[in-house]
Scaffold this motif. Structure first.
Motif, short mmCIF file in Angstrom:
data_model
loop_
_atom_site.label_atom_id
_atom_site.label_comp_id
_atom_site.label_asym_id
_atom_site.label_seq_id
_atom_site.Cartn_x
_atom_site.Cartn_y
_atom_site.Cartn_z
N GLU A 125 34.39 17.24 -13.79
CA GLU A 125 33.16 16.77 -13.13
C GLU A 125 32.36 17.92 -12.52
O GLU A 125 31.16 17.77 -12.25
CB GLU A 125 33.48 15.75 -12.03
N GLY A 126 33.05 19.05 -12.28
CA GLY A 126 32.38 20.17 -11.61
C GLY A 126 31.92 21.26 -12.57
O GLY A 126 31.50 22.34 -12.13
N LEU A 127 31.96 20.99 -13.86
CA LEU A 127 31.68 22.04 -14.83
C LEU A 127 30.19 22.18 -15.14
O LEU A 127 29.68 23.29 -15.29
CB LEU A 127 32.46 21.75 -16.12
N ALA A 128 29.50 21.07 -15.22
CA ALA A 128 28.06 21.13 -15.51
C ALA A 128 27.30 21.67 -14.30
O ALA A 128 27.81 21.65 -13.18
CB ALA A 128 27.54 19.74 -15.87
N ARG A 129 26.10 22.18 -14.56
CA ARG A 129 25.27 22.65 -13.45
C ARG A 129 24.77 21.45 -12.63
O ARG A 129 24.72 20.34 -13.16
CB ARG A 129 24.06 23.41 -14.00
N PRO A 130 24.37 21.69 -11.37
CA PRO A 130 23.88 20.58 -10.54
C PRO A 130 22.71 19.83 -11.18
O PRO A 130 22.53 18.64 -10.95
CB PRO A 130 23.44 21.28 -9.24
N ASP A 131 21.91 20.54 -12.02
CA ASP A 131 20.78 19.85 -12.66
C ASP A 131 21.21 19.05 -13.89
O ASP A 131 20.38 18.47 -14.59
CB ASP A 131 19.67 20.85 -13.03
N GLY A 132 22.51 19.05 -14.16
CA GLY A 132 23.02 18.25 -15.27
C GLY A 132 23.18 19.01 -16.59
O GLY A 132 23.72 18.47 -17.55
N THR A 133 22.72 20.26 -16.60
CA THR A 133 22.90 21.06 -17.82
C THR A 133 24.38 21.27 -18.08
O THR A 133 25.13 21.71 -17.20
CB THR A 133 22.22 22.45 -17.66
N LEU A 134 24.80 20.94 -19.29
CA LEU A 134 26.22 21.04 -19.60
C LEU A 134 26.68 22.50 -19.66
O LEU A 134 25.90 23.40 -20.00
CB LEU A 134 26.51 20.37 -20.95
N HIS A 135 27.94 22.70 -19.31
CA HIS A 135 28.56 24.02 -19.50
C HIS A 135 28.58 24.32 -21.00
O HIS A 135 28.70 23.39 -21.82
CB HIS A 135 29.99 23.95 -18.94
N PRO A 136 28.44 25.59 -21.39
CA PRO A 136 28.46 25.93 -22.82
C PRO A 136 29.66 25.34 -23.57
O PRO A 136 29.54 24.98 -24.75
CB PRO A 136 28.51 27.45 -22.83
#
Ligand code: FES
Ligand code: FES
Length: 206
Positions: A125-136
């Motif tokens: 749950e903590g991997l994506a950026r706060p703006d919702g952009t997914l981690h690579p």
């Protein structure tokens, strides 16, 4: 003739019944043993002891009062509602419960919550950026179709992120070796390797 035939049929019925009975008792044996073992364990289990624990999960601090025996996995899922981390075997054998603590991947089913105090724990749950952009790595799993049922996927992704950061994703053989603790029952392994290869390029270029 007919008497012999009847006897033969009766013998066959008896044999089949005997076989089934034997099979049934054999099949039932582990269940009985498991039940017995559980009751012994319950009888011998030490009384619960509540401990105050402060955990830092995905950058947020949680003050909790937990049974000292509570695992980090159960704490995430049952006490904090962070159900992205999955329970597969609950015995350290499948990798479904993988999270990252202080930059290192750990099996949350084998980690007592109290022992995670003071460590920075990251879950899926903590991997994506706060703006919702997914981690690579999350994006690469989508792009490479690296899952089927998806049950193992959070653990695969957390392990893959750490694998790249550790420098253990230089080539496909290394990826397979250092991801071998994460089991995928849908056997999406070739796509998982492709996803890690894709994300590695982006993560190393970042
Ligand atoms: S649930 Fe932790 S390793 Fe399987
Ligand atoms: S995608 Fe189903 S277990 Fe891995």
């Amino acid at each position: 003739m007919s008497a012999d035939g009847s006897t033969l049929k009766a013998t066959k019925r008896l044999s089949r019944r005997g076989f089934l009975a034997a099979g049934a008792s054999t099949a039932a044996a582990p269940l009985v043993a498991r039940g017995f073992s559980t009751s012994v364990e319950a009888a011998e289990a030490p009384p619960s002891r509540m401990v105050g624990t402060t955990l830092t999960i995905n950058g947020q601090a949680y003050a909790l009062e937990l049974d000292a025996r509570t695992t980090l996995l159960d704490t995430l899922r049952e006490h904090l509602g962070l159900t992205g981390t999955k329970k597969g075997c609950d015995h350290g054998q499948c990798g479904a419960c993988t999270v990252i603590a202080d930059g290192r991947r750990i099996l949350s089913c084998l980690t007592l919550a109290a022992s995670a105090e003071g460590r920075a724990v990251t879950t899926i749950e903590g991997l994506a950026r706060p703006d919702g952009t997914l981690h690579p790595m999350q994006q690469a799993f989508i792009d490479q179709d690296a899952f089927q049922c998806g049950y193992c996927t959070p653990g695969q992704i957390m392990s893959a992120v750490a694998c790249v950061r550790e420098g253990h994703a230089q080539n496909d053989d290394a990826i397979r070796e250092y991801m071998s603790g994460n089991i995928c029952r849908c056997a999406a392994y070739p796509n998982i390797v492709a996803a890690i290869r894709q994300a590695r390029t982006e993560m190393e270029g970042a």
